[in-house]
Design a protein around this motif. Structure first.
Motif, PDB file in Angstrom:
ATOM      1  N   LEU A   1       0.906  -1.288  -0.127  1.00  9.44           N
ATOM      2  CA  LEU A   1      -0.120  -0.071  -0.141  1.00  9.44           C
ATOM      3  C   LEU A   1       0.869   1.394  -0.103  1.00  9.44           C
ATOM      4  O   LEU A   1       0.562   2.283  -0.641  1.00  9.44           O
ATOM      5  CB  LEU A   1      -1.038   0.055   1.192  1.00  9.44           C
ATOM      6  CG  LEU A   1      -2.023   1.131   1.416  1.00  9.44           C
ATOM      7  CD1 LEU A   1      -2.606   1.370   0.143  1.00  9.44           C
ATOM      8  CD2 LEU A   1      -2.647   1.321   2.669  1.00  9.44           C
ATOM      9  N   ILE A   2       1.946   1.133   0.760  1.00  8.00           N
ATOM     10  CA  ILE A   2       2.879   2.415   0.843  1.00  8.00           C
ATOM     11  C   ILE A   2       3.246   2.886  -0.601  1.00  8.00           C
ATOM     12  O   ILE A   2       3.353   3.825  -0.869  1.00  8.00           O
ATOM     13  CB  ILE A   2       3.899   2.113   1.666  1.00  8.00           C
ATOM     14  CG1 ILE A   2       3.337   2.209   3.357  1.00  8.00           C
ATOM     15  CG2 ILE A   2       5.141   3.122   1.541  1.00  8.00           C
ATOM     16  CD1 ILE A   2       4.456   1.542   4.350  1.00  8.00           C
ATOM     17  N   ARG A   3       3.641   1.781  -1.085  1.00  8.26           N
ATOM     18  CA  ARG A   3       4.145   2.089  -2.514  1.00  8.26           C
ATOM     19  C   ARG A   3       3.016   2.403  -3.681  1.00  8.26           C
ATOM     20  O   ARG A   3       3.383   3.038  -4.266  1.00  8.26           O
ATOM     21  CB  ARG A   3       4.777   0.657  -3.118  1.00  8.26           C
ATOM     22  CG  ARG A   3       6.404   0.353  -2.504  1.00  8.26           C
ATOM     23  CD  ARG A   3       6.965  -0.747  -2.422  1.00  8.26           C
ATOM     24  NE  ARG A   3       8.144  -0.774  -1.832  1.00  8.26           N
ATOM     25  CZ  ARG A   3       8.238  -0.440  -0.359  1.00  8.26           C
ATOM     26  NH1 ARG A   3       7.455  -0.285   0.303  1.00  8.26           N
ATOM     27  NH2 ARG A   3       9.687  -0.404   0.211  1.00  8.26           N
ATOM     28  N   ALA A   4       1.891   1.339  -3.608  1.00  9.02           N
ATOM     29  CA  ALA A   4       0.762   1.971  -4.503  1.00  9.02           C
ATOM     30  C   ALA A   4       0.462   3.130  -4.129  1.00  9.02           C
ATOM     31  O   ALA A   4       0.027   4.050  -5.358  1.00  9.02           O
ATOM     32  CB  ALA A   4      -0.342   0.787  -4.195  1.00  9.02           C
ATOM     33  N   ASN A   5       0.447   3.838  -3.022  1.00  6.19           N
ATOM     34  CA  ASN A   5      -0.043   5.010  -2.562  1.00  6.19           C
ATOM     35  C   ASN A   5       0.740   6.196  -3.241  1.00  6.19           C
ATOM     36  O   ASN A   5       0.562   7.150  -3.779  1.00  6.19           O
ATOM     37  CB  ASN A   5      -0.081   5.428  -1.146  1.00  6.19           C
ATOM     38  CG  ASN A   5      -0.460   6.848  -0.837  1.00  6.19           C
ATOM     39  OD1 ASN A   5      -1.423   7.346  -1.115  1.00  6.19           O
ATOM     40  ND2 ASN A   5       0.338   7.519   0.036  1.00  6.19           N
ATOM     41  N   VAL A   6       2.136   5.944  -3.408  1.00  6.58           N
ATOM     42  CA  VAL A   6       2.882   6.827  -4.168  1.00  6.58           C
ATOM     43  C   VAL A   6       2.850   7.040  -5.439  1.00  6.58           C
ATOM     44  O   VAL A   6       2.682   7.936  -6.239  1.00  6.58           O
ATOM     45  CB  VAL A   6       4.619   6.495  -3.851  1.00  6.58           C
ATOM     46  CG1 VAL A   6       5.408   7.172  -4.645  1.00  6.58           C
ATOM     47  CG2 VAL A   6       4.965   6.614  -2.229  1.00  6.58           C
ATOM     48  N   VAL A   7       2.568   5.937  -6.051  1.00  7.84           N
ATOM     49  CA  VAL A   7       2.136   5.706  -7.483  1.00  7.84           C
ATOM     50  C   VAL A   7       0.947   6.635  -7.717  1.00  7.84           C
ATOM     51  O   VAL A   7       0.801   7.189  -8.642  1.00  7.84           O
ATOM     52  CB  VAL A   7       2.164   4.348  -7.972  1.00  7.84           C
ATOM     53  CG1 VAL A   7       1.836   4.258  -9.494  1.00  7.84           C
ATOM     54  CG2 VAL A   7       3.446   3.570  -7.813  1.00  7.84           C
ATOM     55  N   ARG A   8      -0.136   6.353  -6.824  1.00  6.77           N
ATOM     56  CA  ARG A   8      -1.428   7.037  -7.064  1.00  6.77           C
ATOM     57  C   ARG A   8      -1.161   8.470  -6.790  1.00  6.77           C
ATOM     58  O   ARG A   8      -1.688   9.081  -7.829  1.00  6.77           O
ATOM     59  CB  ARG A   8      -2.395   6.437  -6.200  1.00  6.77           C
ATOM     60  CG  ARG A   8      -3.657   7.038  -6.252  1.00  6.77           C
ATOM     61  CD  ARG A   8      -4.318   6.717  -7.738  1.00  6.77           C
ATOM     62  NE  ARG A   8      -3.766   5.543  -8.293  1.00  6.77           N
ATOM     63  CZ  ARG A   8      -4.656   4.205  -8.285  1.00  6.77           C
ATOM     64  NH1 ARG A   8      -5.609   4.192  -7.842  1.00  6.77           N
ATOM     65  NH2 ARG A   8      -4.064   3.075  -8.865  1.00  6.77           N
ATOM     66  N   GLN A   9      -0.269   8.966  -5.889  1.00  9.16           N
ATOM     67  CA  GLN A   9      -0.074  10.334  -5.803  1.00  9.16           C
ATOM     68  C   GLN A   9       0.452  11.005  -7.158  1.00  9.16           C
ATOM     69  O   GLN A   9       0.435  12.028  -7.467  1.00  9.16           O
ATOM     70  CB  GLN A   9       0.529  10.854  -4.458  1.00  9.16           C
ATOM     71  CG  GLN A   9      -0.221   9.815  -3.233  1.00  9.16           C
ATOM     72  CD  GLN A   9      -1.801  10.409  -3.111  1.00  9.16           C
ATOM     73  OE1 GLN A   9      -2.060  11.398  -3.643  1.00  9.16           O
ATOM     74  NE2 GLN A   9      -2.312   9.378  -2.635  1.00  9.16           N
ATOM     75  N   LEU A  10       1.415  10.360  -7.474  1.00  9.01           N
ATOM     76  CA  LEU A  10       2.148  10.590  -8.812  1.00  9.01           C
ATOM     77  C   LEU A  10       1.088  11.072  -9.906  1.00  9.01           C
ATOM     78  O   LEU A  10       1.154  11.650 -10.737  1.00  9.01           O
ATOM     79  CB  LEU A  10       3.131   9.670  -9.137  1.00  9.01           C
ATOM     80  CG  LEU A  10       4.524   9.797  -8.438  1.00  9.01           C
ATOM     81  CD1 LEU A  10       5.192   8.296  -8.793  1.00  9.01           C
ATOM     82  CD2 LEU A  10       5.291  10.810  -8.753  1.00  9.01           C
ATOM     83  N   GLU A  11       0.110  10.051  -9.923  1.00  8.62           N
ATOM     84  CA  GLU A  11      -1.100  10.223 -11.016  1.00  8.62           C
ATOM     85  C   GLU A  11      -1.333  11.288 -10.613  1.00  8.62           C
ATOM     86  O   GLU A  11      -2.038  12.346 -11.647  1.00  8.62           O
ATOM     87  CB  GLU A  11      -1.932   9.102 -10.901  1.00  8.62           C
ATOM     88  CG  GLU A  11      -1.383   7.924 -11.705  1.00  8.62           C
ATOM     89  CD  GLU A  11      -2.033   6.429 -11.345  1.00  8.62           C
ATOM     90  OE1 GLU A  11      -3.086   6.503 -10.809  1.00  8.62           O
ATOM     91  OE2 GLU A  11      -1.487   5.398 -11.573  1.00  8.62           O
ATOM     92  N   HIS A  12      -2.012  11.646  -9.420  1.00  6.64           N
ATOM     93  CA  HIS A  12      -2.840  13.060  -9.082  1.00  6.64           C
ATOM     94  C   HIS A  12      -2.009  14.221  -9.397  1.00  6.64           C
ATOM     95  O   HIS A  12      -2.556  15.188  -9.741  1.00  6.64           O
ATOM     96  CB  HIS A  12      -3.036  12.857  -7.419  1.00  6.64           C
ATOM     97  CG  HIS A  12      -4.035  11.840  -7.230  1.00  6.64           C
ATOM     98  ND1 HIS A  12      -4.330  11.602  -5.523  1.00  6.64           N
ATOM     99  CD2 HIS A  12      -5.044  10.948  -7.859  1.00  6.64           C
ATOM    100  CE1 HIS A  12      -5.207  10.574  -5.676  1.00  6.64           C
ATOM    101  NE2 HIS A  12      -5.503  10.351  -7.173  1.00  6.64           N
ATOM    102  N   VAL A  13      -0.888  14.179  -9.151  1.00  6.71           N
ATOM    103  CA  VAL A  13      -0.009  15.380  -9.411  1.00  6.71           C
ATOM    104  C   VAL A  13       0.184  15.964 -10.817  1.00  6.71           C
ATOM    105  O   VAL A  13       0.315  16.960 -10.912  1.00  6.71           O
ATOM    106  CB  VAL A  13       1.519  15.494  -8.481  1.00  6.71           C
ATOM    107  CG1 VAL A  13       2.427  14.586  -9.503  1.00  6.71           C
ATOM    108  CG2 VAL A  13       1.878  16.523  -8.115  1.00  6.71           C
ATOM    109  N   ARG A  14      -0.130  14.811 -11.599  1.00 10.21           N
ATOM    110  CA  ARG A  14       0.014  15.010 -13.093  1.00 10.21           C
ATOM    111  C   ARG A  14      -1.097  15.882 -13.481  1.00 10.21           C
ATOM    112  O   ARG A  14      -0.968  16.477 -14.507  1.00 10.21           O
ATOM    113  CB  ARG A  14      -0.007  13.920 -13.734  1.00 10.21           C
ATOM    114  CG  ARG A  14       1.388  13.155 -13.942  1.00 10.21           C
ATOM    115  CD  ARG A  14       1.647  12.116 -14.812  1.00 10.21           C
ATOM    116  NE  ARG A  14       2.933  11.192 -14.424  1.00 10.21           N
ATOM    117  CZ  ARG A  14       2.729  10.148 -13.839  1.00 10.21           C
ATOM    118  NH1 ARG A  14       1.405   9.619 -13.473  1.00 10.21           N
ATOM    119  NH2 ARG A  14       3.861   9.343 -13.731  1.00 10.21           N
TER     120      ARG A  14
END
Ligand SMILES: [Zn+2]
Length: 213
Positions: free
Chosen positions: A150-163
């Motif tokens: 989850l810690i890793r999936a969350n980072v990837v999800r937030q990268l999507e949000h910041v785009r």
């Protein structure tokens, strides 16, 4: 509080005189090379881990190193991103999660958020990361493994949000800005970075050094 005051006294008597020239240079300008967006957790000290100092990092911290999608919640995180990218023109935007993250543990156990309405509302921006982890791992996987994922999936999800933030999209299109997803392991003192092609996190020192145009 005594520890904090003693630290300030040491800063005034020892550290500040030593770095006086740096502080004079920075008095009216800053050119940080990166926006470092990480969790509020007290155990993450970016300037210690990256051996940076005053003026090097523009830092944004919040519970869970979360970036709301642009349209959903105007607020401090969005304003910080906009300023760092559009005005300071940072070259790198790093979203950094970490081991043993209380926010991610809260998402895994939503009951823990029963009396924390603000946290529960904020952490909904990680909800889809949890759904992805549950879909991928299934229900019988031990808590530690789910948390790690989850810690890793969350980072990837937030990268999507910041785009979705226009300042970020524009800076990426012109080659000014690169995005990075990291996780920091507290007991090991190591950083892993997201490698988009393999969709894996790998030791930071194995990643090629990225260059902006
Ligand atoms: Zn955390």
């Amino acid at each position: 509080m005594e520890k904090l005051i003693a630290g300030y006294k040491k800063f005034r008597s020892e550290v500040f005189p030593e770095k006086k020239d740096v502080f004079q240079y920075l008095a009216q300008q800053q050119h940080p090379q990166a926006l470092f967006l990480t969790c509020s957790d007290s155990r993450i000290v970016p300037d210690l881990v990256l051996q940076t100092g005053p003026g090097d990092l523009f830092i944004c911290r919040d519970v869970g190193n979360i970036v709301p999608p642009y349209d959903e919640l105007p607020g401090g995180v969005s304003a910080t991103i906009e300023y760092a990218v559009s005005v300071l023109k940072v070259r790198h935007l790093i979203i950094c999660g970490h081991s043993d993250c209380g926010a991610m543990k809260g998402i895994l156990n939503y009951r823990a958020l029963d009396n924390l309405p603000m946290a529960a509302t904020w952490l909904r921006y990680s909800r889809s990361a949890l759904e992805e982890v549950e879909r991928t791992l299934g229900p019988d996987v031990p808590h530690e493994k789910r948390l790690h994922a989850l810690i890793r999936a969350n980072v990837v999800r937030q990268l999507e949000h910041v785009r979705t933030h226009p300042s970020v999209a524009s800076a990426r299109a012109s080659g000014q800005l690169l995005l990075h997803g990291w996780t920091y392991d507290i007991p090991q003192g190591t950083v892993e970075a997201y490698e988009a092609q393999s969709r894996e996190f790998v030791p930071l020192e194995q990643m090629p050094i990225p260059v902006t145009t």
